[in-house]
Design an enzyme around this catalytic site. Structure first.
Site, short mmCIF file in Angstrom:
data_model
loop_
_atom_site.label_atom_id
_atom_site.label_comp_id
_atom_site.label_asym_id
_atom_site.label_seq_id
_atom_site.Cartn_x
_atom_site.Cartn_y
_atom_site.Cartn_z
N SER A 150 0.88 -1.19 -0.03
CA SER A 150 -0.04 0.06 0.10
C SER A 150 0.88 1.22 0.14
CB SER A 150 -0.93 0.03 1.22
OG SER A 150 -1.44 1.46 1.45
N TYR A 163 -3.73 -0.89 9.77
CA TYR A 163 -3.50 -1.42 8.48
C TYR A 163 -2.20 -1.13 8.07
CZ TYR A 163 -4.46 -1.46 3.44
OH TYR A 163 -4.53 -2.00 2.20
N LYS A 167 1.02 -3.59 6.49
CA LYS A 167 1.55 -3.55 5.12
C LYS A 167 2.91 -3.05 5.24
CE LYS A 167 -2.10 -4.13 2.48
NZ LYS A 167 -2.18 -5.09 1.31
#
Length: 272
Positions: A150, A163, A167
């Protein structure tokens, strides 16, 4: 005057076998179609059985679907072994499957269980996919392992703390595996998308046009919208022999967002 060419279109993955996790929808489904168009035999891995089976049926005998929860090591082992049994080898492992937070919240509001859920799928799932792909690629002395990371790993504020952690783990894994597996001719890279409209981001019935418009307004590169084919094409490049000496890299597909701070240019009237 030259007549029309009778040459067949060049297929960049001709003769290769690929597994694409999260391949039933979104970026994964677009990658499945693009890899197949470019000559690869493709195994779709997902937990969305109806979508995965329908896509495999649509594309024909060189594409199959296998149910796989990537956080379950036994299911990942079965996925890789079944792919090799069916197609004879494994050239490309695209660890694309991932999940988002239930909500984009502050660390103060994030329960430990949300962090554990994201790491279990996004980080551990990718680790297991890479581990068992390497298990069959090392004897081949060749292979390509890809991940979807990401753009939140390049600049703060694009993803929640949980999150982003999940990543960032992928970036560390890419570098570590590129160092370890290069001796066996195995390349390891990842693609990091800016925000885009996918089934995952549109949960709750959000209009995809609204997501695209919002991300474009916040983005740096105007006049373009990032769609799933933009990420699938980046993955296709990294999977193909065109990138035969590319390893350990994070290909950021964000229109320059993560490298731009427009504050000074705006102050001087150089940009709107």
């Amino acid at each position: 005057m030259n007549g029309p060419s009778s040459a067949a279109p060049f297929k960049r993955l001709e003769g290769k076998v690929a597994i694409i996790t999260g391949g039933a929808s979104g970026i994964g489904a677009m990658a499945v179609e693009l890899f197949h168009e470019n000559g690869a035999k493709v195994v779709i891995a997902d937990v969305q059985d109806k979508l995965g089976e329908d896509l495999a049926d649509k594309l024909g005998q060189d594409v199959c679907y296998i149910h796989c929860d990537i956080s379950n090591e036994d299911e990942v082992i079965n996925l890789v072994d079944t792919a090799v049994s069916k197609f004879g080898k494994l050239d490309i492992m695209y660890n694309n499957a991932g999940i988002l937070d239930r909500s984009f919240g502050s660390i103060l509001d994030t329960p430990k269980s949300d962090l554990e859920r994201l790491i279990n799928v996004n980080t551990i799932g990718g680790f297991l996919g890479a581990k068992h792909a390497a298990r069959v690629m090392v004897p081949q002395q060749k292979g390509c392992i890809l991940f979807t990371a990401s753009a939140c790993t390049e600049i703060a504020g694009l993803g929640s703390p949980a999150y982003t952690i999940s990543k960032y783990g992928i970036l560390g894994l890419v570098k570590c595996l590129a160092a370890e597996l290069g001796q066996y001719g195995i390349r390891v890279n990842c693609v990091s998308p800016y925000g885009l409209a996918t089934g995952m981001s549109m949960k709750g019935g959000v209009d995809p046009a609204l997501i695209e418009s919002s991300m474009s307004q916040m983005g740096n590169l105007k006049g373009e919208f990032l769609k799933t084919d933009g990420i699938a094409n980046a993955a296709l490049y990294l999977a193909s022999d065109e990138s035969s000496y590319v390893s350990g890299q994070n290909l950021v597909v964000d229109g320059g967002f993560s490298v731009v701070n427009p504050t000074v240019m705006r102050a001087y009237g150089l940009i709107k």
